[in-house]
Write a protein that holds these residues in place. Structure first.
Motif, mmCIF file in Angstrom:
data_model
loop_
_atom_site.group_PDB
_atom_site.id
_atom_site.type_symbol
_atom_site.label_atom_id
_atom_site.label_comp_id
_atom_site.label_asym_id
_atom_site.label_seq_id
_atom_site.Cartn_x
_atom_site.Cartn_y
_atom_site.Cartn_z
ATOM 1 N N GLN A 90 0.837 -1.192 0.000
ATOM 2 C CA GLN A 90 0.000 0.000 0.000
ATOM 3 C C GLN A 90 0.879 1.251 0.000
ATOM 4 O OE1 GLN A 90 -2.822 0.140 3.191
ATOM 5 N NE2 GLN A 90 -4.071 1.680 2.184
ATOM 6 N N SER A 91 1.948 1.227 0.775
ATOM 7 C CA SER A 91 2.880 2.354 0.804
ATOM 8 C C SER A 91 3.531 2.572 -0.552
ATOM 9 C CB SER A 91 3.974 2.120 1.851
ATOM 10 O OG SER A 91 3.423 2.077 3.134
ATOM 11 N N LEU A 92 3.973 1.497 -1.179
ATOM 12 C CA LEU A 92 4.596 1.606 -2.501
ATOM 13 C C LEU A 92 3.597 2.117 -3.544
ATOM 14 C CD1 LEU A 92 6.743 -1.642 -2.548
ATOM 15 C CD2 LEU A 92 7.574 0.714 -2.552
ATOM 16 N N SER A 93 2.380 1.661 -3.456
ATOM 17 C CA SER A 93 1.348 2.109 -4.385
ATOM 18 C C SER A 93 1.106 3.613 -4.230
ATOM 19 C CB SER A 93 0.059 1.327 -4.140
ATOM 20 O OG SER A 93 -0.978 1.821 -4.947
ATOM 21 N N LEU A 94 0.999 4.072 -2.991
ATOM 22 C CA LEU A 94 0.799 5.503 -2.745
ATOM 23 C C LEU A 94 2.008 6.311 -3.188
ATOM 24 C CD1 LEU A 94 -1.064 5.416 0.652
ATOM 25 C CD2 LEU A 94 -1.851 6.571 -1.420
ATOM 26 N N TYR A 95 3.199 5.781 -2.969
ATOM 27 C CA TYR A 95 4.424 6.454 -3.411
ATOM 28 C C TYR A 95 4.361 6.693 -4.913
ATOM 29 C CZ TYR A 95 9.364 7.326 -4.297
ATOM 30 O OH TYR A 95 10.549 7.887 -4.695
ATOM 31 N N ARG A 96 4.016 5.643 -5.671
ATOM 32 C CA ARG A 96 3.942 5.771 -7.133
ATOM 33 C C ARG A 96 2.854 6.759 -7.548
ATOM 34 N NH1 ARG A 96 5.017 0.123 -6.666
ATOM 35 N NH2 ARG A 96 2.784 -0.296 -6.748
ATOM 36 N N LYS A 97 1.711 6.708 -6.878
ATOM 37 C CA LYS A 97 0.615 7.624 -7.218
ATOM 38 C C LYS A 97 1.013 9.081 -6.964
ATOM 39 C CE LYS A 97 -3.078 4.336 -6.313
ATOM 40 N NZ LYS A 97 -4.196 3.979 -5.421
ATOM 41 N N ARG A 148 12.141 7.473 2.444
ATOM 42 C CA ARG A 148 13.372 6.855 2.950
ATOM 43 C C ARG A 148 13.421 6.892 4.477
ATOM 44 N NH1 ARG A 148 16.752 10.286 -0.019
ATOM 45 N NH2 ARG A 148 15.996 9.957 -2.103
ATOM 46 N N GLU A 149 13.015 8.015 5.055
ATOM 47 C CA GLU A 149 13.065 8.173 6.514
ATOM 48 C C GLU A 149 12.069 7.272 7.232
ATOM 49 O OE1 GLU A 149 12.358 12.276 7.347
ATOM 50 O OE2 GLU A 149 14.187 12.938 6.347
ATOM 51 N N LYS A 150 10.920 7.057 6.653
ATOM 52 C CA LYS A 150 9.830 6.407 7.367
ATOM 53 C C LYS A 150 9.600 4.949 7.000
ATOM 54 C CE LYS A 150 8.173 10.524 8.775
ATOM 55 N NZ LYS A 150 8.710 11.158 9.859
ATOM 56 N N THR A 151 10.206 4.458 5.936
ATOM 57 C CA THR A 151 9.886 3.131 5.427
ATOM 58 C C THR A 151 10.078 2.029 6.459
ATOM 59 O OG1 THR A 151 10.412 3.756 3.182
ATOM 60 C CG2 THR A 151 10.424 1.424 3.657
ATOM 61 N N THR A 196 6.976 20.350 -9.316
ATOM 62 C CA THR A 196 7.035 18.901 -9.494
ATOM 63 C C THR A 196 8.262 18.337 -8.784
ATOM 64 O OG1 THR A 196 5.854 18.957 -11.595
ATOM 65 C CG2 THR A 196 7.288 17.058 -11.220
ATOM 66 N N LEU A 197 9.407 18.966 -9.008
ATOM 67 C CA LEU A 197 10.652 18.497 -8.384
ATOM 68 C C LEU A 197 10.609 18.624 -6.870
ATOM 69 C CD1 LEU A 197 13.256 19.906 -10.927
ATOM 70 C CD2 LEU A 197 12.443 17.534 -10.693
ATOM 71 N N PHE A 198 10.012 19.710 -6.371
ATOM 72 C CA PHE A 198 9.884 19.909 -4.924
ATOM 73 C C PHE A 198 9.069 18.784 -4.292
ATOM 74 C CE2 PHE A 198 7.277 21.507 -1.407
ATOM 75 C CZ PHE A 198 8.268 21.827 -0.494
ATOM 76 N N LEU A 244 8.843 13.749 -1.222
ATOM 77 C CA LEU A 244 8.313 12.392 -1.194
ATOM 78 C C LEU A 244 9.440 11.384 -0.981
ATOM 79 C CD1 LEU A 244 6.078 10.251 -1.745
ATOM 80 C CD2 LEU A 244 6.654 10.501 -4.176
ATOM 81 N N GLN A 245 10.505 11.524 -1.752
ATOM 82 C CA GLN A 245 11.618 10.581 -1.655
ATOM 83 C C GLN A 245 12.271 10.631 -0.277
ATOM 84 O OE1 GLN A 245 13.871 11.865 -5.045
ATOM 85 N NE2 GLN A 245 12.721 10.591 -6.470
ATOM 86 N N ARG A 246 12.494 11.836 0.236
ATOM 87 C CA ARG A 246 13.112 11.959 1.563
ATOM 88 C C ARG A 246 12.226 11.362 2.645
ATOM 89 N NH1 ARG A 246 13.787 17.316 3.017
ATOM 90 N NH2 ARG A 246 12.830 18.077 1.130
#
Length: 103
Positions: A25-32, A58-61, A46-48, A53-55
């Motif tokens: 579910q987390s990966l799906s939301l990440y992609r969305k 990584r911190e919470k996974t 977009t870049l912001f 999102l990426q930071r």
């Protein structure tokens, strides 16, 4: 309007279509969220969004209890909806030529 947002939401697989596990579910939301960031009318926005999102991902996974992970998934669903609303609004604003005259 609202129907346009509903169509966009459907294009991204809906907000509340939970996969079988929190990880998927987390990966799906990440992609969305990553794809939704492309809807902003400026590359900098977009870049912001993608950088944040990426930071955050990584911190919470790999941290926290399952309850904390469930809360983060709910928060990500809200953030996805917010991104869709903001990007739609900004696209409409940027379509107005009077806005461009100010920049």
């Amino acid at each position: 309007g609202y129907s346009e947002l509903t169509k966009t939401n459907a294009r991204f697989g809906g907000l509340m279509s939970p996969p079988s596990s929190l990880r998927s579910q987390s990966l799906s939301l990440y992609r969305k969220i990553y794809r939704a960031a492309a809807l902003f009318p400026t590359e900098s926005r977009t870049l912001f969004v993608r950088d944040r999102l990426q930071r955050a991902y990584r911190e919470k996974t790999n941290s926290g209890k399952e309850e904390d992970q469930e809360e983060r998934v709910r928060l990500a669903e809200i953030q996805l909806e917010t991104i869709l609303v903001q990007s739609e609004h900004l696209r409409k604003v940027f379509e107005d030529e009077r806005v461009h005259a100010r920049f």
